[in-house]
Design an enzyme around this catalytic site. Structure first.
Site, PDB file in Angstrom:
ATOM      1  N   LYS A  17      23.033 -69.050 -65.682  1.00 22.22           N
ATOM      2  CA  LYS A  17      22.795 -70.449 -65.316  1.00 22.22           C
ATOM      3  C   LYS A  17      22.749 -70.610 -63.803  1.00 22.22           C
ATOM      4  CE  LYS A  17      26.053 -73.522 -65.303  1.00 22.22           C
ATOM      5  NZ  LYS A  17      27.125 -74.469 -65.697  1.00 22.22           N
ATOM      6  N   ASP A  22      22.952 -76.186 -68.751  1.00 22.65           N
ATOM      7  CA  ASP A  22      24.350 -76.601 -68.687  1.00 22.65           C
ATOM      8  C   ASP A  22      24.659 -77.433 -69.926  1.00 22.65           C
ATOM      9  OD1 ASP A  22      23.151 -79.054 -68.265  1.00 22.65           O
ATOM     10  OD2 ASP A  22      24.254 -79.527 -66.441  1.00 22.65           O
TER      11      ASP A  22
END
Length: 213
Positions: free
Chosen positions: A120, A138
């Protein structure tokens, strides 16, 4: 969602916010990398508050090494998991100085080898700094992808792959920014504001009618 619905979905989000950007505050690529590492399990607001003074003092990995782990901790104590995050930031700064001339690599695969940098974080960095078409998943992106029917998936990677496959140009590069911001301010986890949502008619959320009421 069908391909035409996905196109309409992002066209409307784009119309409301043509140039979405991260809400993390940073002055250069190194500061962005540090901020994203610190933002894991923390809010952007909390990270920005903690880094405001830090980023006045530290602009490069070499300066971070001069500050040291204890010095860094003093700035980020209000952020969750600050001990492990400080250790990782110092370790990744060592790597950047020793192997990359103090510069942030433009490769997601290389970034993922740095301490504290997961997929991420790497996706955010190469997207924001280098304009690469990536999707950082997320909690907001994961929720919206499943709730709306955009790209359902049981894992963040499955959602990422689904979004990258289903979202086409010109929306793909900024897709995760639009989703994050929409999830943060409109399609919230507990009380989605369906009555205020510009894309509610395209959404497959079963609780939509109740939330809108």
């Amino acid at each position: 969602m069908t391909p035409p619905e996905i196109h309409a979905f992002f066209a409307r989000l784009s119309a409301a916010n043509p140039a979405p950007v991260t809400e993390l505050a940073y002055g250069n690529g190194y500061q962005l990398l540090v901020a994203v590492v610190l933002s894991a399990q923390a809010t952007d607001v909390g990270v920005n508050k903690a880094t405001r003074r830090l980023f006045e003092l530290v602009h490069t990995p070499a300066q971070m090494l001069e500050l040291g782990e204890e010095g860094l901790k003093a700035h980020i104590r209000t952020i969750g998991l600050f001990n492990s995050k400080a250790k990782n930031v110092i370790a990744l700064s060592h790597r950047l100085v020793a192997e990359f001339g103090g510069e942030v690599p433009d490769s997601r695969d290389v970034l993922e080898t740095l301490p504290g940098v997961g997929r991420k974080t790497a996706n955010v960095v190469v997207n924001v700094l280098f304009g690469q078409e990536t999707c950082a998943v997320d909690t907001h992106v994961f929720r919206l992808a499943n709730r709306t029917g955009l790209a359902p998936g049981k894992t963040p990677l499955a959602v990422e792959n689904g979004i990258m496959k289903r979202v086409k140009a010109p929306w793909r590069r900024d897709a995760h920014h639009w989703l994050i911001l929409h999830g943060r301010y409109v399609c919230t986890a507990r009380s989605p504001k369906c009555g205020e949502c510009a894309v509610a008619d395209l959404c497959q959320f079963r609780g939509k009618a109740l939330a809108a009421g």
